[in-house]
Write an enzyme that holds these catalytic residues in place. Structure first.
Site, PDB file in Angstrom:
ATOM      1  NE  ARG A   1      18.515  10.267  17.964  1.00  0.00           N
ATOM      2  CZ  ARG A   1      18.256   8.975  18.028  1.00  0.00           C
ATOM      3  NH1 ARG A   1      18.099   8.270  16.918  1.00  0.00           N
ATOM      4  NH2 ARG A   1      18.136   8.366  19.192  1.00  0.00           N
ATOM      5  CG  HIS A   2      22.629  11.999  19.927  1.00  0.00           C
ATOM      6  ND1 HIS A   2      22.612  10.624  19.782  1.00  0.00           N
ATOM      7  CD2 HIS A   2      21.479  12.319  20.572  1.00  0.00           C
ATOM      8  CE1 HIS A   2      21.527  10.147  20.339  1.00  0.00           C
ATOM      9  NE2 HIS A   2      20.813  11.141  20.818  1.00  0.00           N
ATOM     10  N   GLY A   3      25.015  11.206  17.133  1.00  0.00           N
ATOM     11  CA  GLY A   3      25.318   9.933  16.471  1.00  0.00           C
ATOM     12  C   GLY A   3      24.998   8.722  17.337  1.00  0.00           C
TER      13      GLY A   3
ATOM     14  N   GLY B   1      21.233  18.188  18.391  1.00  0.00           N
ATOM     15  CA  GLY B   1      20.325  17.879  19.494  1.00  0.00           C
ATOM     16  C   GLY B   1      19.908  16.422  19.475  1.00  0.00           C
TER      17      GLY B   1
ATOM     18  CB  THR C   1      23.763  10.898  12.164  1.00  0.00           C
ATOM     19  OG1 THR C   1      24.438   9.964  12.953  1.00  0.00           O
ATOM     20  CG2 THR C   1      24.724  12.013  11.851  1.00  0.00           C
TER      21      THR C   1
END
Ligand SMILES: *[C@@H]1O[C@H](CO)[C@@H](O)[C@H](O)[C@H]1NC(C)=O
Ligand SMILES: *[C@@H]1O[C@H](CO)[C@@H](O)[C@H](O)[C@H]1NC(C)=O
Ligand SMILES: *[C@@H]1O[C@H](CO)[C@@H](O)[C@H](O)[C@H]1NC(C)=O
Ligand SMILES: *[C@@H]1O[C@H](CO)[C@@H](O)[C@H](O)[C@H]1NC(C)=O
Length: 460
Positions: A86-88, A355, A398
């Site tokens: 996952r994005h931060g 993603g 994340t």
């Protein structure tokens, strides 16, 4: 001279203690914490910090904790890693920034500042979130990915190597959303720093929404769930139910405003303010003082309930919408196995796919992970206290699903980790089973789960 210094230090110290005590008693809701972590930080759900899941990272962000991982025997070695991440940490969306602004205005205009945290908000805090911040990655979010890359180098020293990077055996794939693209770039920076590569190496992320945002492209999911109010009926019922009503009333009592002034959007906004101030700025803000632990548990449940019905076991199509990513994963793994079995060098040692929480949850659900015996519903908050479906544990910023292949004398084995902790796949006792056994376990999905078929409207 020395005496004067000591006196001054004592004086300063005394004042610090006094102010600290004043701070400790600043809000009557619950006593403040010794440190800068809000007591309710573990209830932030999808807005939660990764370090809350792995608390050893608070002291050393580059630490890896081997006691959380089960490895196959030492005769095995790693041959491939797929990491779906996952994005931060990010800013709130414009929609939520508006809710936060409305709530801030209510506090400033209408609340009576009998609580010190309210006077602190009124006198010291200002509404600094702007609409244009809309979901963008923050600096902490870049750090999240740089650090994760560096930890992965420590976890997989034989895979994340300079040679593999230079030979093009590392692939980066991302969702087109700016927060994901920027996370991927930060991940690459962490990789280069960790491997001490300081010249320009070709390692461009490939944007692929069909894989990383498959949910937008699954017509049946969009029509039956995403754009269908009645699909989230349980979520609505909970927001109108007795537990949420109590949170709203307690909030109104604390602000000394009429009950009608506080809506479910207001308490959500207050909770966002507490969580974003913490994850973005690392501060335990006065907003956090507006919740006690039970309130926070109710807020967490509301988030989990939404994820459950919109992305997970609530509706069959939620997990099925990830079929394309599921097949992509096993196609990749099969290729590695084919290479190994025919003694050809593995062409893809590492695949990194960046993603969203919405990318990970359906895939984990398709694999039957984090499935409680009893569904999450609007009426079972109390009996779901020990549920395993907890978004804050599963998909904090994340969050990462790591799939590892090992070459062993007896064949290829597969290990799965979520957020750097080993997971045992449902139906297995061995946390690192033979790859062929995993394929048998998921044979129905491998033989079906066809994106085009399951996402068609008339499919049943
Ligand atoms: C690693 O994780 C275990 C289990 O959660 C924990 O008890 C231990 O303190 C951690 N190790 C370090 C070095 O933090
Ligand atoms: C992405 O990162 C670049 C450079 O760090 C920055 O200029 C840009 O504004 C970022 N974009 C978003 C949407 O965060
Ligand atoms: C909307 O969701 C409800 C509840 O799951 C379902 O019965 C209904 O068929 C859905 N409507 C559409 C248009 O798919
Ligand atoms: C806040 O107070 C003003 C009067 O000072 C009132 O007009 C307004 O409706 C109040 N807002 C809410 C949300 O209660």
């Amino acid at each position: 001279m020395a005496k004067q210094v000591v006196t001054t230090i004592c004086f300063v110290l005394f004042h610090c203690i006094i102010s600290y005590c004043a701070f400790m008693s600043s809000c009557s809701v619950h006593s403040s914490t010794k440190n800068s972590i809000p007591e309710i930080a573990r209830y932030f759900g999808t807005k939660g910090r990764y370090e809350e899941v792995n608390t050893y990272l608070i002291d050393d962000i580059l630490a890896i904790n081997n006691s959380l991982v089960t490895l196959p025997s030492s005769t095995c070695h790693e041959i491939h890693l797929t990491a779906i991440i996952r994005h931060g940490t990010r800013f709130p969306t414009a929609k939520n920034i508006q809710k936060m602004r409305d709530f801030y205005d209510l506090v400033v205009r209408n609340a009576t500042d009998n609580l010190n945290c309210l006077s602190e908000i009124k006198s010291k805090w200002h509404m600094w979130y702007k609409d244009e911040m809309d979901g963008r990655l923050v600096e902490k979010g870049r750090e999240d990915h740089r650090h994760l890359a560096q930890r992965l180098i420590r976890w997989f020293p034989s895979l994340l190597t300079e040679d593999n990077v230079r030979q093009g055996r590392v692939k980066l794939i991302t969702s087109s959303k700016h927060r994901c693209v920027n996370s991927t770039i930060a991940f690459r920076e962490g990789l280069m720093t960790g491997l001490r590569i300081d010249d320009k190496v070709e390692l461009e992320p490939a944007v692929n929404d069909a894989l990383m945002r498959y949910f937008d492209q699954c017509e049946r999911f969009v029509k039956e769930v995403e754009n269908n109010k009645s699909a989230l009926e349980e979520v609505k019922r909970f927001s109108e139910g007795p537990e949420m009503k109590r949170v709203m009333e307690k909030m109104a009592d604390r602000l000394k405003v009429p009950y009608t002034s506080v809506t479910d959007d207001s308490v959500a906004a207050a909770f966002y303010l507490c969580s974003y101030e913490f994850t973005i700025l690392k501060v335990n803000s006065p907003w956090c003082q507006l919740f006690d632990e039970v309130d926070a548990q109710v807020m967490e449940y509301a988030v989990d309930l939404k994820q459950y019905w919109k992305r997970s076991y609530g509706h069959d199509i939620n997990s099925k919408s990830s079929c394309i990513l599921f097949h992509d994963l096993f196609y990749r793994l099969d290729q590695v196995v084919t290479h190994i079995n025919s003694d050809v060098p593995v062409s893809e040692a590492i695949t990194v796919q960046v993603g969203h929480a919405e990318t990970l949850i359906p895939l984990l659900s398709l694999l039957d992970l984090f499935k409680d015996d009893v569904p999450l519903e609007s009426t079972n908050f109390a009996t779901q206290q020990n549920r395993i479906f907890r978004s804050g544990r599963i998909v904090p910023y994340t969050a990462n699903l790591l799939v590892v292949l090992y070459k062993c004398p007896e064949g290829i084995r597969m290990g799965v980790r979520l957020n750097e902790k080993s997971l045992t796949l449902p139906g297995f006792t061995d946390p690192v089973p033979m790859y062929e056994e995993v394929k048998k376990r998921y044979s129905a999905l491998l033989g079906g789960c066809d994106q085009e078929t399951v996402c068609k409207m008339n499919y049943s």
